[in-house]
Design an enzyme around this catalytic site. Structure first.
Site, PDB file in Angstrom:
ATOM      1  N   HIS A  10      39.288  36.481  46.618  1.00 58.48           N
ATOM      2  CA  HIS A  10      40.108  36.257  45.484  1.00 58.48           C
ATOM      3  C   HIS A  10      41.435  35.850  45.757  1.00 58.48           C
ATOM      4  CE1 HIS A  10      37.141  39.322  43.927  1.00 58.48           C
ATOM      5  NE2 HIS A  10      36.554  38.185  43.517  1.00 58.48           N
ATOM      6  N   LYS A  26      27.188  44.819  36.403  1.00 57.50           N
ATOM      7  CA  LYS A  26      27.265  45.318  37.391  1.00 57.50           C
ATOM      8  C   LYS A  26      28.134  46.773  37.310  1.00 57.50           C
ATOM      9  CE  LYS A  26      29.131  40.942  39.278  1.00 57.50           C
ATOM     10  NZ  LYS A  26      30.286  40.252  39.882  1.00 57.50           N
ATOM     11  N   ARG A  63      31.710  29.627  45.396  1.00 58.83           N
ATOM     12  CA  ARG A  63      31.240  29.869  46.915  1.00 58.83           C
ATOM     13  C   ARG A  63      29.868  29.239  47.059  1.00 58.83           C
ATOM     14  NH1 ARG A  63      31.499  36.195  46.079  1.00 58.83           N
ATOM     15  NH2 ARG A  63      30.748  35.444  43.993  1.00 58.83           N
ATOM     16  N   SER A 101      32.588  40.899  46.346  1.00 56.09           N
ATOM     17  CA  SER A 101      32.904  42.300  46.115  1.00 56.09           C
ATOM     18  C   SER A 101      31.643  43.211  46.264  1.00 56.09           C
ATOM     19  CB  SER A 101      33.525  42.494  44.412  1.00 56.09           C
ATOM     20  OG  SER A 101      34.753  41.753  44.391  1.00 56.09           O
TER      21      SER A 101
HETATM   22  P1  ADP Z   1      32.666  38.429  38.051  1.00 55.61           P
HETATM   23  O1  ADP Z   1      32.116  39.762  38.031  1.00 55.61           O
HETATM   24  O2  ADP Z   1      33.203  37.847  36.857  1.00 55.61           O
HETATM   25  O3  ADP Z   1      31.772  37.417  38.627  1.00 55.61           O
HETATM   26  P2  ADP Z   1      34.276  38.856  40.445  1.00 55.61           P
HETATM   27  O4  ADP Z   1      35.362  39.617  40.520  1.00 55.61           O
HETATM   28  O5  ADP Z   1      33.165  39.124  41.437  1.00 55.61           O
HETATM   29  O6  ADP Z   1      33.800  38.621  38.741  1.00 55.61           O
HETATM   30  O7  ADP Z   1      34.622  37.191  40.790  1.00 55.61           O
HETATM   31  C1  ADP Z   1      35.659  36.538  40.118  1.00 55.61           C
HETATM   32  C2  ADP Z   1      36.017  35.116  40.556  1.00 55.61           C
HETATM   33  O8  ADP Z   1      36.274  35.253  42.046  1.00 55.61           O
HETATM   34  C3  ADP Z   1      34.726  34.415  40.527  1.00 55.61           C
HETATM   35  O9  ADP Z   1      35.037  33.194  40.085  1.00 55.61           O
HETATM   36  C4  ADP Z   1      34.093  34.494  41.842  1.00 55.61           C
HETATM   37  O10 ADP Z   1      33.286  33.247  42.025  1.00 55.61           O
HETATM   38  C5  ADP Z   1      35.458  34.440  42.573  1.00 55.61           C
HETATM   39  N1  ADP Z   1      35.273  34.826  43.871  1.00 55.61           N
HETATM   40  C6  ADP Z   1      34.732  36.022  44.575  1.00 55.61           C
HETATM   41  N2  ADP Z   1      34.504  36.092  45.697  1.00 55.61           N
HETATM   42  C7  ADP Z   1      35.047  35.023  46.254  1.00 55.61           C
HETATM   43  C8  ADP Z   1      35.488  34.317  47.592  1.00 55.61           C
HETATM   44  N3  ADP Z   1      34.988  35.106  48.719  1.00 55.61           N
HETATM   45  N4  ADP Z   1      36.177  33.202  47.457  1.00 55.61           N
HETATM   46  C9  ADP Z   1      36.357  32.594  46.415  1.00 55.61           C
HETATM   47  N5  ADP Z   1      36.315  33.018  45.309  1.00 55.61           N
HETATM   48  C10 ADP Z   1      35.504  34.257  45.093  1.00 55.61           C
END
Ligand code: ADP
Length: 149
Positions: free
Chosen positions: A18, A42, A91, A128
């Protein structure tokens, strides 16, 4: 007019993946609002307020980043904040299909453009949900959590 982007997510927890999206988004926008929401699909590990606090501390002293929490639609938050863009990370093909559908809907209903940044290879496998799993089983996850610059 100020170019404002919302970076929405559950951020449970906020990972180095992130942080990389935020760092690479900064040159593209005047301001990035990191918006901590609830993903109904989730099961959360951290309280929303704790997630907000962690991210706020990380970006303390960076005037172009703000952290908020919200519980309605991202397009409604964007309208309240005067943001015309949504920033998201991509990703994999799996991410792509999900992001494409949401981006299309957000453009149609909110006239908001989504900017998708491809993940840097070293962060591709960090999510996450995997970090949560490691935390639940007592593993050290410090490599996956960003440190204050
Ligand atoms: P959500 O539950 O809305 O998917 P996340 O917290 O999982 O929220 O992810 C928020 C954003 O960050 C999403 O666009 C996700 O694709 C991106 N993201 C999550 N992990 C990574 C990573 N390792 N590298 C780049 N982007 C990421």
């Amino acid at each position: 007019m100020k170019k404002i982007a919302i970076f929405p997510g559950s951020f449970d927890p906020f990972t180095v993946g992130h942080a990389s999206i935020v760092r690479r988004g900064l040159p593209l926008f005047d301001e990035i609002i990191i918006a901590v929401g609830v993903n109904e699909n989730k099961r959360a590990l951290y309280e929303k307020d704790d997630r907000v606090e962690f991210i706020e501390e990380l970006y303390e002293g960076e005037p172009r980043i703000r952290v908020v929490s919200y519980s309605d639609l991202t397009i409604d938050l964007a309208r309240r904040e005067g943001a015309k863009f949504i920033l998201r990370g991509l990703r994999s093909v799996k991410d792509f299909e999900y992001e494409r559908d949401i981006a299309a809907m957000n453009q149609r209903l909110g006239d908001i453009e989504t900017i998708l940044l491809l993940t840097e290879p070293e962060y591709q496998s960090i999510s996450s949900s995997v970090v949560r799993e490691l935390i639940r089983f007592g593993r050290d996850v410090s490599d996956f959590l960003p440190k204050k610059q």
